[in-house]
Design a protein around this motif. Structure first.
Motif, PDB file in Angstrom:
ATOM      1  N   GLN A 110       8.670   8.910 -38.031  1.00 40.47           N
ATOM      2  CA  GLN A 110      10.018   9.070 -38.565  1.00 40.47           C
ATOM      3  C   GLN A 110      10.030   9.988 -39.774  1.00 40.47           C
ATOM      4  OE1 GLN A 110      12.997   7.801 -37.077  1.00 40.47           O
ATOM      5  NE2 GLN A 110      11.380   7.789 -35.541  1.00 40.47           N
ATOM      6  N   ALA A 111       9.011   9.893 -40.618  1.00 44.24           N
ATOM      7  CA  ALA A 111       8.957  10.745 -41.814  1.00 44.24           C
ATOM      8  C   ALA A 111       8.805  12.211 -41.439  1.00 44.24           C
ATOM      9  CB  ALA A 111       7.807  10.308 -42.710  1.00 44.24           C
ATOM     10  N   LEU A 112       7.924  12.517 -40.501  1.00 44.00           N
ATOM     11  CA  LEU A 112       7.718  13.929 -40.172  1.00 44.00           C
ATOM     12  C   LEU A 112       8.857  14.504 -39.336  1.00 44.00           C
ATOM     13  CD1 LEU A 112       6.555  14.779 -37.095  1.00 44.00           C
ATOM     14  CD2 LEU A 112       4.640  13.481 -37.893  1.00 44.00           C
ATOM     15  N   SER A 113       9.604  13.646 -38.650  1.00 49.53           N
ATOM     16  CA  SER A 113      10.711  14.134 -37.819  1.00 49.53           C
ATOM     17  C   SER A 113      12.071  13.965 -38.498  1.00 49.53           C
ATOM     18  CB  SER A 113      10.724  13.392 -36.477  1.00 49.53           C
ATOM     19  OG  SER A 113      11.137  12.048 -36.640  1.00 49.53           O
ATOM     20  N   HIS A 114      12.061  13.458 -39.720  1.00 47.46           N
ATOM     21  CA  HIS A 114      13.302  13.200 -40.457  1.00 47.46           C
ATOM     22  C   HIS A 114      14.227  12.267 -39.679  1.00 47.46           C
ATOM     23  CE1 HIS A 114      11.934  16.318 -43.127  1.00 47.46           C
ATOM     24  NE2 HIS A 114      11.832  17.137 -42.106  1.00 47.46           N
ATOM     25  N   GLY A 115      13.628  11.354 -38.922  1.00 43.80           N
ATOM     26  CA  GLY A 115      14.390  10.357 -38.167  1.00 43.80           C
ATOM     27  C   GLY A 115      14.869  10.826 -36.812  1.00 43.80           C
ATOM     28  N   PHE A 116      14.500  12.047 -36.390  1.00 45.52           N
ATOM     29  CA  PHE A 116      14.993  12.566 -35.121  1.00 45.52           C
ATOM     30  C   PHE A 116      14.139  12.202 -33.922  1.00 45.52           C
ATOM     31  CE2 PHE A 116      17.256  15.449 -38.005  1.00 45.52           C
ATOM     32  CZ  PHE A 116      18.533  15.291 -37.503  1.00 45.52           C
ATOM     33  N   ALA A 117      12.943  11.706 -34.130  1.00 44.09           N
ATOM     34  CA  ALA A 117      12.068  11.347 -33.008  1.00 44.09           C
ATOM     35  C   ALA A 117      12.248   9.877 -32.676  1.00 44.09           C
ATOM     36  CB  ALA A 117      10.609  11.621 -33.362  1.00 44.09           C
ATOM     37  N   SER A 118      12.126   9.547 -31.408  1.00 49.01           N
ATOM     38  CA  SER A 118      12.174   8.137 -30.999  1.00 49.01           C
ATOM     39  C   SER A 118      10.872   7.816 -30.286  1.00 49.01           C
ATOM     40  CB  SER A 118      13.380   7.865 -30.105  1.00 49.01           C
ATOM     41  OG  SER A 118      13.303   8.615 -28.915  1.00 49.01           O
ATOM     42  N   PHE A 119      10.470   6.560 -30.403  1.00 47.44           N
ATOM     43  CA  PHE A 119       9.169   6.117 -29.889  1.00 47.44           C
ATOM     44  C   PHE A 119       9.378   4.840 -29.113  1.00 47.44           C
ATOM     45  CE2 PHE A 119       5.515   3.288 -30.977  1.00 47.44           C
ATOM     46  CZ  PHE A 119       4.576   3.897 -30.209  1.00 47.44           C
TER      47      PHE A 119
END
Length: 124
Positions: free
Chosen positions: A115-124
């Protein structure tokens, strides 16, 4: 905050521990044992295990295309194996990646780092 609220609102004491992951070891003698803590591993000079098996997870991560290399780097740092990468839409703006990752690498702070590296745009 979570611990404080449980204590003040419900009067519950919270004991926070590190998560553990079971490993299956096959010793030189052929005996199989399960260990959950690093201190339980046999000492290498006395009895090194022949085989060490750890649980793996298949992770599906969806992120914007421009974050693909950063997510790949994170997964590689966590001993991951990339299984597939495919676009999710016709324009290729979103990408779905599938990785095989050791559970021990995921349960600590993988989601927070993602989340930190994607600024919240990635989902897992």
């Amino acid at each position: 905050v979570f611990r404080q609220r449980l204590t003040s609102e419900y009067g519950v004491d919270v004991l926070a521990t590190s998560p553990t992951v079971p490993y299956r070891l096959t010793l030189a003698s052929g005996k199989e044992v399960m260990v959950e803590h690093a201190g339980d591993f046999p000492s290498p000079p006395q009895m090194p295990p022949k085989v060490v098996q750890e649980p793996l997870v298949t992770a599906t991560i969806v992120q914007p295309r421009e974050l693909t290399s950063a997510v790949q780097q994170l997964c590689l740092e966590r001993r991951g194996e990339e299984l597939s990468v495919e676009p999710l839409d016709n324009s290729g703006e979103r990408v779905m990646m599938t990785w095989r990752l050791p559970l021990a690498e995921v349960i600590t702070d993988f989601f927070d780092r993602l989340q930190a590296l994607s600024h919240g745009f990635a989902s897992f």
